[in-house]
Design an enzyme around this catalytic site. Sequence first.
Site, PDB file in Angstrom:
ATOM      1  N   TYR A  29     -18.185  -4.730  -8.069  1.00  0.00           N
ATOM      2  CA  TYR A  29     -18.924  -4.065  -6.649  1.00  0.00           C
ATOM      3  C   TYR A  29     -20.470  -3.189  -7.086  1.00  0.00           C
ATOM      4  CZ  TYR A  29     -14.059  -5.303  -5.467  1.00  0.00           C
ATOM      5  OH  TYR A  29     -12.867  -5.634  -5.270  1.00  0.00           O
ATOM      6  N   LYS A  81     -10.310   6.254  -6.860  1.00  0.00           N
ATOM      7  CA  LYS A  81     -11.282   5.507  -6.823  1.00  0.00           C
ATOM      8  C   LYS A  81     -11.868   7.140  -6.770  1.00  0.00           C
ATOM      9  CE  LYS A  81     -12.725   4.794  -2.301  1.00  0.00           C
ATOM     10  NZ  LYS A  81     -13.303   4.533  -1.135  1.00  0.00           N
ATOM     11  N   ASN A 126     -18.951   9.711  -1.420  1.00  0.00           N
ATOM     12  CA  ASN A 126     -20.266   8.934  -0.818  1.00  0.00           C
ATOM     13  C   ASN A 126     -20.745   8.752  -0.484  1.00  0.00           C
ATOM     14  OD1 ASN A 126     -17.146   7.351  -1.953  1.00  0.00           O
ATOM     15  ND2 ASN A 126     -18.970   7.142  -3.755  1.00  0.00           N
ATOM     16  N   LEU A 127     -22.504   8.966  -0.589  1.00  0.00           N
ATOM     17  CA  LEU A 127     -23.384   8.703   0.636  1.00  0.00           C
ATOM     18  C   LEU A 127     -23.705   8.161   1.250  1.00  0.00           C
ATOM     19  CD1 LEU A 127     -26.284   9.094   0.629  1.00  0.00           C
ATOM     20  CD2 LEU A 127     -27.230   7.009  -0.278  1.00  0.00           C
ATOM     21  N   ASP A 143       1.051  -0.652  -0.170  1.00  0.00           N
ATOM     22  CA  ASP A 143       0.135   0.075  -0.001  1.00  0.00           C
ATOM     23  C   ASP A 143       1.170   1.200   0.105  1.00  0.00           C
ATOM     24  OD1 ASP A 143      -2.363  -0.172   0.890  1.00  0.00           O
ATOM     25  OD2 ASP A 143      -1.806   2.097   0.796  1.00  0.00           O
ATOM     26  N   ASN A 144       0.612   2.469  -0.883  1.00  0.00           N
ATOM     27  CA  ASN A 144       1.308   3.362  -0.411  1.00  0.00           C
ATOM     28  C   ASN A 144       1.213   4.492   0.162  1.00  0.00           C
ATOM     29  OD1 ASN A 144      -0.636   4.879  -2.451  1.00  0.00           O
ATOM     30  ND2 ASN A 144       0.458   5.347  -3.986  1.00  0.00           N
ATOM     31  N   SER A 156     -16.530  -2.187 -11.378  1.00  0.00           N
ATOM     32  CA  SER A 156     -16.794  -1.611 -10.423  1.00  0.00           C
ATOM     33  C   SER A 156     -18.488  -2.090 -11.353  1.00  0.00           C
ATOM     34  CB  SER A 156     -16.843  -0.512 -10.774  1.00  0.00           C
ATOM     35  OG  SER A 156     -18.332   0.493 -10.273  1.00  0.00           O
ATOM     36  N   LYS A 201     -11.407   1.098 -14.933  1.00  0.00           N
ATOM     37  CA  LYS A 201     -12.510  -0.679 -14.784  1.00  0.00           C
ATOM     38  C   LYS A 201     -12.546  -1.441 -16.528  1.00  0.00           C
ATOM     39  CE  LYS A 201     -11.642   0.582 -11.059  1.00  0.00           C
ATOM     40  NZ  LYS A 201     -10.739  -0.166  -9.533  1.00  0.00           N
ATOM     41  N   ASN A 242      -4.123   6.739   0.730  1.00  0.00           N
ATOM     42  CA  ASN A 242      -5.556   7.384   0.436  1.00  0.00           C
ATOM     43  C   ASN A 242      -6.217   5.961   1.674  1.00  0.00           C
ATOM     44  OD1 ASN A 242      -8.504   8.310   0.220  1.00  0.00           O
ATOM     45  ND2 ASN A 242      -8.920   6.809  -0.916  1.00  0.00           N
ATOM     46  N   TYR A 265     -11.804   7.520 -14.673  1.00  0.00           N
ATOM     47  CA  TYR A 265     -12.495   6.631 -13.709  1.00  0.00           C
ATOM     48  C   TYR A 265     -13.673   5.267 -14.106  1.00  0.00           C
ATOM     49  CZ  TYR A 265     -14.054   3.225  -9.949  1.00  0.00           C
ATOM     50  OH  TYR A 265     -14.470   2.183  -9.072  1.00  0.00           O
ATOM     51  N   ARG A 268     -29.520   2.729  -5.610  1.00  0.00           N
ATOM     52  CA  ARG A 268     -28.464   1.358  -5.788  1.00  0.00           C
ATOM     53  C   ARG A 268     -28.767   0.197  -4.526  1.00  0.00           C
ATOM     54  NH1 ARG A 268     -27.340   4.945  -8.942  1.00  0.00           N
ATOM     55  NH2 ARG A 268     -26.293   6.140  -9.290  1.00  0.00           N
TER      56      ARG A 268
HETATM   57  C1  UD1 Z   1     -19.433   6.456  -7.451  1.00  0.00           C
HETATM   58  C2  UD1 Z   1     -19.528   5.985  -8.684  1.00  0.00           C
HETATM   59  C3  UD1 Z   1     -19.114   4.956  -8.940  1.00  0.00           C
HETATM   60  C4  UD1 Z   1     -17.879   4.722  -8.316  1.00  0.00           C
HETATM   61  C5  UD1 Z   1     -18.799   4.347  -7.004  1.00  0.00           C
HETATM   62  C6  UD1 Z   1     -17.225   4.796  -6.136  1.00  0.00           C
HETATM   63  C7  UD1 Z   1     -20.514   7.928  -9.900  1.00  0.00           C
HETATM   64  C8  UD1 Z   1     -21.746   7.841 -11.246  1.00  0.00           C
HETATM   65  N1  UD1 Z   1     -20.769   6.607  -9.675  1.00  0.00           N
HETATM   66  O1  UD1 Z   1     -21.267   5.693  -7.100  1.00  0.00           O
HETATM   67  O2  UD1 Z   1     -18.931   4.896 -10.690  1.00  0.00           O
HETATM   68  O3  UD1 Z   1     -17.682   3.228  -8.015  1.00  0.00           O
HETATM   69  O4  UD1 Z   1     -18.857   5.720  -7.053  1.00  0.00           O
HETATM   70  O5  UD1 Z   1     -16.803   5.183  -4.933  1.00  0.00           O
HETATM   71  O6  UD1 Z   1     -20.356   8.870 -10.209  1.00  0.00           O
HETATM   72  N2  UD1 Z   1     -25.966  10.811  -3.486  1.00  0.00           N
HETATM   73  C9  UD1 Z   1     -26.618  12.363  -2.553  1.00  0.00           C
HETATM   74  N3  UD1 Z   1     -25.685  12.937  -1.715  1.00  0.00           N
HETATM   75  C10 UD1 Z   1     -24.631  12.894  -0.695  1.00  0.00           C
HETATM   76  C11 UD1 Z   1     -23.733  11.224  -1.871  1.00  0.00           C
HETATM   77  C12 UD1 Z   1     -24.426  10.640  -3.165  1.00  0.00           C
HETATM   78  O7  UD1 Z   1     -27.665  12.202  -2.641  1.00  0.00           O
HETATM   79  O8  UD1 Z   1     -23.532  13.772  -0.970  1.00  0.00           O
HETATM   80  C13 UD1 Z   1     -26.264   9.772  -3.712  1.00  0.00           C
HETATM   81  C14 UD1 Z   1     -26.113   9.891  -5.508  1.00  0.00           C
HETATM   82  O9  UD1 Z   1     -26.529  10.203  -5.797  1.00  0.00           O
HETATM   83  C15 UD1 Z   1     -26.367   8.076  -6.008  1.00  0.00           C
HETATM   84  C16 UD1 Z   1     -26.190   7.590  -4.493  1.00  0.00           C
HETATM   85  O10 UD1 Z   1     -26.793   8.361  -3.618  1.00  0.00           O
HETATM   86  O11 UD1 Z   1     -27.655   7.673  -6.043  1.00  0.00           O
HETATM   87  C17 UD1 Z   1     -25.228   6.404  -4.633  1.00  0.00           C
HETATM   88  O12 UD1 Z   1     -24.381   7.563  -4.398  1.00  0.00           O
HETATM   89  P1  UD1 Z   1     -22.251   7.190  -4.040  1.00  0.00           P
HETATM   90  O13 UD1 Z   1     -22.261   6.757  -2.845  1.00  0.00           O
HETATM   91  O14 UD1 Z   1     -21.625   7.892  -4.432  1.00  0.00           O
HETATM   92  O15 UD1 Z   1     -22.546   6.028  -5.144  1.00  0.00           O
HETATM   93  P2  UD1 Z   1     -22.269   6.125  -6.994  1.00  0.00           P
HETATM   94  O16 UD1 Z   1     -22.929   6.863  -7.677  1.00  0.00           O
HETATM   95  O17 UD1 Z   1     -23.157   5.023  -6.914  1.00  0.00           O
END
Ligand code: UD1
Length: 338
Positions: free
Chosen positions: A178, A85, A200-201, A31-32, A125, A154, A35, A150, A232
């Site tokens: 994934y 990523k 990410n959400l 690992d570098n 992915s 993949k 992150n 990105y 998702r």
């Molecule tokens: C995203 C990438 C995917 C990648 C993955 C890696 C895109 C389109 N897809 O997945 O290619 O493999 O990250 O980490 O970028 N959301 C909100 N508010 C937030 C964050 C997210 O509403 O603050 C929503 C998004 O619109 C989405 C869902 O939550 O509908 C999931 O988002 P996220 O966790 O970023 O994953 P992906 O977009 O599915």
Amino acid sequence: MKILVTGGLGFIGSHTVVELQNEGFEVVIIDNLSNSSIEVLDGIEAITRKRPLFEKMDLRDKPKVQEFFKKHPDVEGVIHFAASKAVGESVEKPLLYYENNLGVLVYLLQELTQKNKANFIFSSSCTVYGQADTLPITEDAPVKPAESPYGNTKQIGEEIIRDTCAISPQLAAIALRYFNPIGAHPTVELGELPLGVPQNLVPFITQTGVGLREQLSVFGDDYPTEDGTCIRDYIHVVDVAKAHVVALQRLLQGKNESNYEVFNLGTGKGSSVLEVIHSFERVSGEKLNYQVVDRRPGDVIQAYADTTKANEVLGWKAASTLDDSMKSAWDWELKVRR
Ligand code: UD1
């Protein structure tokens, strides 16, 4: 049996190292730390009572990669997580992504194809499917033009492995696509540690819940889904980790049907953004502050896996529910911020 895990201090990598050690494999991590943090080794050791071998190395350094395989000729399998990523960053820095995610892949395969026998697991992915025409998404669904560098890495990564396997009968590889890995180890010794503002959400939700962020922005509620938010397939990271061990054992035991295979890793169940928020509220007892804002460019409307092939051919099935995953993510957030 010695297994190299690149990116083994990252989110999915570290959970996979735990599962490998639980199954008796000897793990060496490269690992570098770009992150990830060195303390992850302590978390792995706390869970498994065993500290994996670790080499801090940037795999873009080709001579170092060659040296590593000379030093460890007994590596029988490689699980390759090390990659960049962040979708947005990849648009700003495409060459960094191509070098990191594809240059390194080529170096590893160059080494592995010189061995008499080699086994390789690749982190792919569901992004390769883009907005699939049919749901749930099977492995035969067509690969759609990538939305970002990105995503392109993949797709091209899979092609590089496929083309290499086609001329290298001694190499066996599995690409795991994934869906959305979330959650943390139930011991709360390991979890997701995004640097800066999470993209990410789920980490955004838990950071908002704990007060680190003021408010979650929900990116659009006017999509053609039941509640208007995107769907998702959120899968517990421990389930994802276990799938890697099953895939590796499949190759080691020669159970694979061809020397290049692809499997979806998902639960098969789609959840909307609002359902994820409600799950968080249920398991945490906290009310989440959120607001609906504009759509995020590049988001697909719905993506969830058809898991038939993973269940029946690979012999693996996700065990955790969305609530299990959200509970573990929340427990981890509470531990990290305490
Ligand atoms: C995203 C990438 C995917 C990648 C993955 C890696 C895109 C389109 N897809 O997945 O290619 O493999 O990250 O980490 O970028 N959301 C909100 N508010 C937030 C964050 C997210 O509403 O603050 C929503 C998004 O619109 C989405 C869902 O939550 O509908 C999931 O988002 P996220 O966790 O970023 O994953 P992906 O977009 O599915």
